[in-house]
Design an enzyme around this catalytic site. Structure first.
Site, PDB file in Angstrom:
ATOM      1  N   LYS A   1       0.831  -1.211   0.000  1.00 24.71           N
ATOM      2  CA  LYS A   1       0.000   0.000   0.000  1.00 24.71           C
ATOM      3  C   LYS A   1       0.864   1.260   0.000  1.00 24.71           C
ATOM      4  O   LYS A   1       0.513   2.273  -0.623  1.00 24.71           O
ATOM      5  CB  LYS A   1      -0.920  -0.006   1.216  1.00 24.71           C
ATOM      6  CG  LYS A   1      -1.846   1.215   1.340  1.00 24.71           C
ATOM      7  CD  LYS A   1      -2.746   1.395   0.129  1.00 24.71           C
ATOM      8  CE  LYS A   1      -3.942   2.304   0.385  1.00 24.71           C
ATOM      9  NZ  LYS A   1      -3.653   3.556   1.056  1.00 24.71           N
TER      10      LYS A   1
ATOM     11  N   GLU B   1       0.605   6.806  -6.630  1.00 24.99           N
ATOM     12  CA  GLU B   1      -0.528   7.751  -6.669  1.00 24.99           C
ATOM     13  C   GLU B   1      -0.037   9.195  -6.650  1.00 24.99           C
ATOM     14  O   GLU B   1      -0.570  10.053  -7.373  1.00 24.99           O
ATOM     15  CB  GLU B   1      -1.427   7.464  -5.469  1.00 24.99           C
ATOM     16  CG  GLU B   1      -2.669   8.297  -5.356  1.00 24.99           C
ATOM     17  CD  GLU B   1      -3.408   7.966  -4.070  1.00 24.99           C
ATOM     18  OE1 GLU B   1      -3.376   8.792  -3.137  1.00 24.99           O
ATOM     19  OE2 GLU B   1      -4.013   6.881  -3.991  1.00 24.99           O
TER      20      GLU B   1
END
Length: 298
Positions: A167, A174
């Site tokens: 993550k 991102e």
């Protein structure tokens, strides 16, 4: 139907509870906000669950998560499982797992992606921990992920820590994607060639190689505010971009895009940058370039 305890009913946790309940699961939630909590305390939540229990923690990373795990270690019993679904640093997971392990309690770390849209669209899940614990929690993972092939929204990434590590890298990517879209928007907006910037970006949603969900969200934002002039260009970072760069350095992996995206966020917080003042001073010194001086008041 399976039973789950859920600690932390903020933006993510609240929507996760609703999605799990919509799938038929029995979810008992606890939050310090009594308006959304099902129980008055963490001990009451544990007492409301039938052993062997599964308790999912969705509280802020760092001390709040560590403290919650430590409290659960004293409340739960052998055979129970704790899931940390927050944005904890992967290095915290080993200590959490070891502490719970002394009580015979299993531990899974889960990177959860989906934001406030997860209730409707489902969540991407990256899980770290023992295979047997993952299988026990699979009914919850299947309820939370989007419809479709499991492998397209769920991964058992590896042992303890692997879920949060995955993550972390996801969030670093991102950062880079958002910065690229943002720079493209600014260039289009600054040019006198393109007269309809929102329509251009909207047209990228189908058929182009840069289409994505993030692009769809940018289109949504432009529909609401075509010039984005209702917002201040100040951007915080949650910490995962920094952790990603630290890991890139530790593993000698070049990450110029992610690093530039993170530094751009730092720059957004400077109303008057000392470094850029130094650049201006140097340009004036060596080239006699024009500079802007501050107005003296008083």
């Amino acid at each position: 139907m399976a039973q789950l305890g859920l600690v932390g009913l903020g933006k993510m946790g609240f929507n996760m509870r609703e999605r799990l309940r919509a799938s038929g699961h029995d979810v008992v939630g606890y939050d310090r906000n009594p308006d959304v909590s099902d129980t008055a305390s963490l001990p009451e939540l544990v007492g409301a669950l039938t052993a062997p229990r599964v308790v999912w923690v969705m509280v802020p990373a760092g001390a709040p998560t560590r403290n919650t795990v430590a409290e659960l270690a004293e409340l739960l019993t052998e055979g129970d499982i704790v899931i940390d679904g927050g944005n904890s640093r992967y290095t915290d997971d080993t200590a959490n797992a070891e502490l719970l392990g002394t009580h015979g309690v299993g531990y899974l770390d889960v990177g959860v992606s989906g934001g406030v849209w997860g209730k409707e669209n489902g969540y991407g899940l990256m899980v770290g921990g023992a295979e047997a614990d993952v299988e026990r929690a699979m009914p919850f993972f299947d309820a939370l992920r989007p419809e479709g092939p499991r492998e397209e929204a769920f991964a058992h990434a590896g042992g303890v820590g692997a879920g949060h590590y995955a993550k972390m890298v996801h969030n670093g990517i991102e950062y880079g994607l958002m910065q690229a879209y943002a720079e493209g928007f600014e260039l289009l907006d600054a040019s006198d060639v393109v007269s309809n910037v929102p329509e251009v970006i909207k047209a990228w949603q189908r058929g182009t190689v840069v289409r994505s969900w993030l692009l769809e969200l940018l289109v949504r934002a432009l529909d609401e505010d075509p010039e984005l002039d209702e917002l201040e260009g100040y951007v915080e970072d949650s910490g995962e971009g920094r952790w990603t760069l630290e890991e890139a350095i530790n593993n000698a992996v070049p990450a110029p895009v992610i690093s530039a995206a993170l530094f751009a966020r730092f720059a957004s917080r400077q109303q008057d940058s000392a470094s850029m003042r130094a650049v201006a001073a140097l340009r004036e010194q060596f080239g006699g370039h024009a500079v802007k001086t501050k107005k003296v008041t008083g």
